[in-house]
Write an enzyme that holds these catalytic residues in place. Sequence first.
Site, short mmCIF file in Angstrom:
data_model
loop_
_atom_site.label_atom_id
_atom_site.label_comp_id
_atom_site.label_asym_id
_atom_site.label_seq_id
_atom_site.Cartn_x
_atom_site.Cartn_y
_atom_site.Cartn_z
N SER A 1 0.85 -1.19 0.00
CA SER A 1 0.00 0.00 0.00
C SER A 1 0.88 1.24 0.00
O SER A 1 2.03 1.19 0.47
CB SER A 1 -0.86 0.02 1.26
N TYR B 1 -1.18 -0.63 10.27
CA TYR B 1 -1.30 -0.92 8.82
C TYR B 1 -0.02 -0.47 8.10
O TYR B 1 0.54 -1.21 7.28
CB TYR B 1 -2.52 -0.20 8.28
N ALA B 2 0.45 0.74 8.44
CA ALA B 2 1.67 1.26 7.81
C ALA B 2 2.87 0.37 8.12
O ALA B 2 3.67 0.04 7.24
CB ALA B 2 1.93 2.69 8.29
N ALA B 3 2.98 -0.02 9.38
CA ALA B 3 4.11 -0.87 9.78
C ALA B 3 4.03 -2.23 9.10
O ALA B 3 5.04 -2.78 8.64
CB ALA B 3 4.11 -1.05 11.30
N LYS C 1 2.57 -2.92 6.20
CA LYS C 1 2.85 -2.79 4.76
C LYS C 1 4.33 -2.48 4.52
O LYS C 1 4.91 -2.95 3.53
CB LYS C 1 1.95 -1.72 4.14
N1 LIG Z 1 -8.57 -0.47 -1.39
C1 LIG Z 1 -7.53 0.32 -1.34
O1 LIG Z 1 -7.63 1.55 -1.52
C2 LIG Z 1 -6.17 -0.26 -1.06
C3 LIG Z 1 -5.06 0.58 -1.17
C4 LIG Z 1 -3.81 0.06 -0.94
C5 LIG Z 1 -3.65 -1.27 -0.60
N2 LIG Z 1 -4.75 -2.06 -0.46
C6 LIG Z 1 -4.51 -3.46 -0.11
O2 LIG Z 1 -5.10 -4.29 -1.10
C7 LIG Z 1 -5.43 -5.55 -0.52
C8 LIG Z 1 -6.90 -5.84 -0.81
O3 LIG Z 1 -7.71 -4.87 -0.18
P1 LIG Z 1 -9.19 -4.53 -0.67
O4 LIG Z 1 -9.36 -3.08 -0.60
O5 LIG Z 1 -9.43 -5.23 -1.95
O6 LIG Z 1 -10.02 -5.15 0.55
P2 LIG Z 1 -11.16 -6.24 0.65
O7 LIG Z 1 -11.61 -6.19 2.05
O8 LIG Z 1 -12.16 -6.07 -0.45
O9 LIG Z 1 -10.39 -7.63 0.37
C9 LIG Z 1 -9.59 -8.23 1.35
C10 LIG Z 1 -9.71 -9.72 1.22
O10 LIG Z 1 -8.91 -10.34 2.25
C11 LIG Z 1 -9.66 -11.38 2.85
N3 LIG Z 1 -9.15 -11.67 4.19
C12 LIG Z 1 -9.18 -10.86 5.28
N4 LIG Z 1 -8.67 -11.50 6.34
C13 LIG Z 1 -8.30 -12.73 5.91
C14 LIG Z 1 -7.72 -13.86 6.55
N5 LIG Z 1 -7.41 -13.86 7.86
N6 LIG Z 1 -7.46 -14.95 5.80
C15 LIG Z 1 -7.78 -14.98 4.49
N7 LIG Z 1 -8.33 -13.96 3.83
C16 LIG Z 1 -8.60 -12.84 4.54
C17 LIG Z 1 -11.10 -10.86 2.83
O11 LIG Z 1 -12.03 -11.90 3.00
C18 LIG Z 1 -11.15 -10.25 1.43
O12 LIG Z 1 -11.39 -11.26 0.48
C19 LIG Z 1 -5.12 -5.42 0.96
O13 LIG Z 1 -3.85 -5.97 1.23
C20 LIG Z 1 -5.11 -3.93 1.20
O14 LIG Z 1 -4.34 -3.58 2.31
C21 LIG Z 1 -6.01 -1.59 -0.68
#
Ligand SMILES: NC(=O)c1ccc[n+]([C@@H]2O[C@H](COP(=O)([O-])OP(=O)(O)OC[C@H]3O[C@@H](n4cnc5c(N)ncnc54)[C@H](O)[C@@H]3O)[C@@H](O)[C@H]2O)c1
Length: 257
Positions: A147, A160-162, A164
């Site tokens: 992220s 979260y920052a730590a 990532k």
């Molecule tokens: N959406 C954003 O703006 C954004 C920005 C930067 C990074 N991210 C990163 O992208 C990735 C996806 O995020 P997203 O926004 O699509 O979120 P999301 O919540 O739609 O998807 C996250 C997925 O992780 C699964 N999950 C959570 N805990 C779990 C566990 N213990 N075991 C197995 N699966 C688990 C959830 O069921 C879901 O399918 C994450 O790593 C998030 O930190 C998102």
Amino acid sequence: MPSYEHTPVSLAGKRAVVVGGTSGIGQAIALGFASEGADVIATSRSTDAVAETADAIEARGVDTARQTCDVTERETLDDLRETAVSELGGIDVVVASQGAISRESVLGIGDDDWDFVTDVALDGVRRVTQALVPGMDGDGAVVNISSLAARLAMADLPAYAAAKGGVESFTRASAKELAPEIRVNAIAPGFVITPQNEDTYAEGTEKRVEIDERTPLGRVAEREEIVGAAVFLASDAASFVTGEVLTVDGGFADSAF
Ligand SMILES: NC(=O)c1ccc[n+]([C@@H]2O[C@H](COP(=O)([O-])OP(=O)(O)OC[C@H]3O[C@@H](n4cnc5c(N)ncnc54)[C@H](O)[C@@H]3O)[C@@H](O)[C@H]2O)c1
């Protein structure tokens, strides 16, 4: 003249496992991989979400399997590897896209919130790597989802920052150790509309206006806009790319004023 025959960006014949692949960015990646010709297992803790995503993968004409996992429980990831090997014949690509977030301050966050976030977002990436890489026949690509929060301070996201930041460091450590057979890279998305934030970033909200104004491309991303970076890093076209973090943020991080 040399032949100049480059390796195309293709996932045809690849076998991929996308953890956190039943929602948001991970689901877009799983379905994008399937559209590019890969067999794909999209997994998370939810049996229903796994089944629904598997149906969508099959509708793209490729193979899949239905297997849940919880990245905080290593044995579920061992089961996932065994399913991928028995049902798909092996693993060529692993994506770790599971997410966890807690909005607490640096001085306020307690052990429970800290541990919850880091257990899923950082230790989860380690467990995914440790469990699934042995399912690759000594050859493959890992893509970890980081992220912008790894390098830009955002209010009330210290765990979260730590986590990532740790994901990016772990990506480089993995890339070094697993080379030359396995490439390990990360994607750092900027602001992407997904179920976890669609209220916070809803059109017209103060946050959304601020992000749109500060982003050179003038908007937040749709989740499908992260897929191209993942397809590239997973494909043999990225054969000399490892230990890298590819930022996909519309220019946000590198722009001032
Ligand atoms: N959406 C954003 O703006 C954004 C920005 C930067 C990074 N991210 C990163 O992208 C990735 C996806 O995020 P997203 O926004 O699509 O979120 P999301 O919540 O739609 O998807 C996250 C997925 O992780 C699964 N999950 C959570 N805990 C779990 C566990 N213990 N075991 C197995 N699966 C688990 C959830 O069921 C879901 O399918 C994450 O790593 C998030 O930190 C998102």
